[in-house]
Design an enzyme around this catalytic site. Structure first.
Site, mmCIF file in Angstrom:
data_model
loop_
_atom_site.group_PDB
_atom_site.id
_atom_site.type_symbol
_atom_site.label_atom_id
_atom_site.label_comp_id
_atom_site.label_asym_id
_atom_site.label_seq_id
_atom_site.Cartn_x
_atom_site.Cartn_y
_atom_site.Cartn_z
ATOM 1 C CG ASP A 39 -2.018 -1.053 1.127
ATOM 2 O OD1 ASP A 39 -2.840 -1.162 2.055
ATOM 3 O OD2 ASP A 39 -2.039 -1.771 0.094
ATOM 4 C CE LYS A 120 -30.785 -14.945 -8.108
ATOM 5 N NZ LYS A 120 -30.873 -13.841 -7.123
ATOM 6 C CE LYS A 291 -26.290 -16.094 -16.550
ATOM 7 N NZ LYS A 291 -25.248 -15.061 -16.617
HETATM 8 N N1 LIG Z 1 -31.557 -11.345 -12.524
HETATM 9 C C1 LIG Z 1 -30.568 -11.852 -13.256
HETATM 10 O O1 LIG Z 1 -30.649 -11.994 -14.444
HETATM 11 C C2 LIG Z 1 -29.299 -12.254 -12.569
HETATM 12 C C3 LIG Z 1 -28.958 -12.042 -11.268
HETATM 13 C C4 LIG Z 1 -27.659 -12.517 -10.948
HETATM 14 C C5 LIG Z 1 -26.973 -12.437 -9.704
HETATM 15 N N2 LIG Z 1 -27.547 -11.863 -8.635
HETATM 16 N N3 LIG Z 1 -25.729 -12.938 -9.582
HETATM 17 C C6 LIG Z 1 -25.106 -13.540 -10.624
HETATM 18 C C7 LIG Z 1 -25.745 -13.645 -11.858
HETATM 19 C C8 LIG Z 1 -25.043 -14.301 -12.984
HETATM 20 N N4 LIG Z 1 -23.789 -14.710 -12.788
HETATM 21 O O2 LIG Z 1 -25.624 -14.420 -14.048
HETATM 22 C C9 LIG Z 1 -27.020 -13.128 -12.011
HETATM 23 S S1 LIG Z 1 -28.041 -13.065 -13.420
#
Ligand SMILES: NC(=O)c1cc2c(N)ncc(C(N)=O)c2s1
Length: 323
Positions: A39, A120, A291
């Site tokens: 730092d 998420k 996905k």
């Molecule tokens: N509402 C949404 O489309 C998403 C919400 C979130 C979230 N809170 N964290 C990660 C992802 C991700 N990696 O796609 C997504 S995608």
């Protein structure tokens, strides 16, 4: 040692050199999580740049690290319309929900497909716009169509690049969050100051980004993970997994725990793995986002009124209250 005054030409050159060096150190620390200097090295160079900018204010640039500290008092937040809707996700709450999702996807796609699995993040969804590599607008999700312009506040979030590694025009989406330890420290400070404490890191992040004093936001140690490309510009990724790598290559912070799964059994194993690991992570997650990996499959499956057919969010059961 007294500083020998330098000419404008020398100051211009030195300021540019310091900006490049400081932004590289900042990227290593806040984006790559791999700092290469202590730092005190950063702080000394920062002070040198700050002194030059004080002497020659015309040398201040929008991507100077000195612009990260905020100091603007905003009157409010203007509305922003998202040209590309910020969609929400259908939720799944059980193994059965996840296997049913896979069955629907395979039926619609006519074949077994690969899945990109990501954590998420329990934060606040944001959209970031760049023109010719420069950060020009940051906005909240709002209702998915209209959000709020929080550009000035997001400029103080150190993991958000003020300038990309390539001079490209893109729009990306992700999550702004407060790390668990920062949340604990903030609530301790607030309690000692007799202020209300935040219920959880997500509320703390949301409350921080709604501050009208940008210097307050700068002190909240917010961070980001980017995970969606809304406007690809010249980006070439053809899958979600590659898009995450491309986002990282151009300067964004992405989550390293992603996994490319060849089938739903691998997806379920990933879900169980991170349900176990959840408490060890330095940030809150509330589930797993699954996905279809190929963008061609995503285009084929499309969206319902509410959400994509090619994704599902598995929500962890609420954590048992610690007795
Ligand atoms: N509402 C949404 O489309 C998403 C919400 C979130 C979230 N809170 N964290 C990660 C992802 C991700 N990696 O796609 C997504 S995608």
């Amino acid at each position: 040692m007294t500083q020998v005054p330098i000419t404008l030409a020398e100051a211009t050159e030195k300021a540019k050199e310091l900006r490049i060096q400081l932004n590289q150190y900042s990227h290593e620390y806040y984006v790559a999580d791999k700092p290469t200097v202590e730092d005190y090295v950063y702080d000394r160079l920062y002070q040198e740049l700050s002194d030059i900018e004080t002497e020659y204010p015309d040398l201040i640039t929008s991507d100077s690290p000195t612009q990260r500290v905020g100091g603007k008092i905003l009157q409010g937040f203007e509305k922003v319309t998202h040209e590309v809707q910020m969609y929400s996700l259908n939720d799944g709450f059980s193994k059965e929900d996840i296997y049913d999702f896979d069955e629907r996807v395979q039926k619609l796609a006519g074949k077994q497909v690969g899945y990109c699995c990501e954590l998420k993040i329990d934060g606040l969804a944001i959209s970031l716009k760049y023109e010719n590599g420069k950060f020009v607008q940051g906005a909240t999700r709002g209702d998915g169509t209209v959000g709020e312009n929080i550009t000035e506040n997001l400029k103080t979030v150190k993991s958000i690049p003020l300038e990309l590694k390539k001079p490209i025009s893109v729009e990306v989406r992700g999550e702004c969050y407060m790390p668990k330890q920062s949340f604990v420290n903030l609530n301790k400070e607030r309690e000692e100051a007799g202020q209300d404490v935040f219920a959880n890191p997500r509320n703390a992040a949301a409350g921080s980004l709604r501050q009208l004093d940008t210097s307050m936001v700068a002190k909240r140690n917010l961070s980001t993970f980017l995970y969606t490309v809304a406007d690809f510009g010249p980006m070439t990724a053809q899958t979600q997994f590659d898009a995450l790598n491309e986002l990282s290559e151009i300067g964004f912070r992405t989550n390293p725990e992603k996994k490319l799964c060849q089938n739903i059994d691998e997806v379920w194993a990933y879900i169980e793995e991170y349900h176990e690991k959840r408490s060890e992570l330095p940030y809150e997650i509330d589930g797993i986002v699954i996905k279809t990996n190929e963008f061609t499959i995503q285009d084929e499956l499309g969206f319902t009124v509410k959400a994509p057919r090619w994704a599902i969010a598995y929500k962890f059961p609420p954590e048992e209250a610690q007795t």
